[in-house]
Design an enzyme around this catalytic site. Sequence first.
Site, PDB file in Angstrom:
ATOM      1  N   ILE A  78      62.220  89.401  -2.189  1.00 30.61           N
ATOM      2  CA  ILE A  78      61.997  89.954  -0.858  1.00 30.61           C
ATOM      3  C   ILE A  78      60.778  89.227  -0.301  1.00 30.61           C
ATOM      4  O   ILE A  78      59.749  89.102  -0.967  1.00 30.61           O
ATOM      5  CB  ILE A  78      61.776  91.485  -0.916  1.00 30.61           C
ATOM      6  CG1 ILE A  78      61.517  92.064   0.477  1.00 30.61           C
ATOM      7  CG2 ILE A  78      60.661  91.868  -1.870  1.00 30.61           C
ATOM      8  CD1 ILE A  78      61.455  93.598   0.494  1.00 30.61           C
ATOM      9  N   SER A  79      60.913  88.680   0.897  1.00 32.08           N
ATOM     10  CA  SER A  79      59.837  87.871   1.477  1.00 32.08           C
ATOM     11  C   SER A  79      58.590  88.710   1.724  1.00 32.08           C
ATOM     12  O   SER A  79      58.657  89.928   1.893  1.00 32.08           O
ATOM     13  CB  SER A  79      60.290  87.256   2.810  1.00 32.08           C
ATOM     14  OG  SER A  79      61.364  86.381   2.615  1.00 32.08           O
TER      15      SER A  79
END
Length: 236
Positions: A78-79
Amino acid sequence: MDLVTALLAGLLGTGCGDDSTARARAGMVDHQIVARGVKDPRVLAVLREVPRHLFVPPDQASQAYDDHPLQIGSGQTISQPYVVAFMTEQLRLKGSERVLEIGTGSGYQAAVLSRLAAKVCSIEIRPELAAEATQRLRAIGASNVEVRVADGYYGWPEQAPFDGIIVTAAPETVPEPLLAQLAPGGRMVIPVGGFYQELKVIERTPDGLRETSVLPVRFVPFVGEAERHGPGEIPR
């Protein structure tokens, strides 16, 4: 406890209304996102609302609002919050748009988009990630998101054209099917490259496609059909 039950428990117990997570989200937005120049008030408001901690593995929930990406399983991430905010702002959403997301991952980016656009079509190549993301999105009431298991290289032609396209994995060259599905006036935000990557914004203007490099980034590689296509120029 299954995933849906756990998510609902999180929403009721340590979710959107809980002071500790609300403070964490506010701090994330103020110190990581506003401080770096993201200004769109709608984007900032949504990032203060969406319970990011429900979109990461439980053993990493305490790091959900920290300034770095997190592993979500299947070799994916997840960025970091700033990158999510920056990419979302680049779409310039007003609320009536149809948006295509390539790379559902944990579902967090789709959850953010669901509150900013009319319809979100999200494609994930890994069935296990797609299934979990779908459950998370349902649990938070993101009813305008549709998740499909497929190779994102080909986009979603049955739902095209799209006013916005956001890609969360990096191909070496921009997939032509995605360009073809970008509506007039639409914007695509996509990381492009191998070891060195640049985040690009591609706009479909009356004069053709216009490309701008906006940020150096590091994303996981775009897998599937895109792996067969090396570096190349965007068609004009």
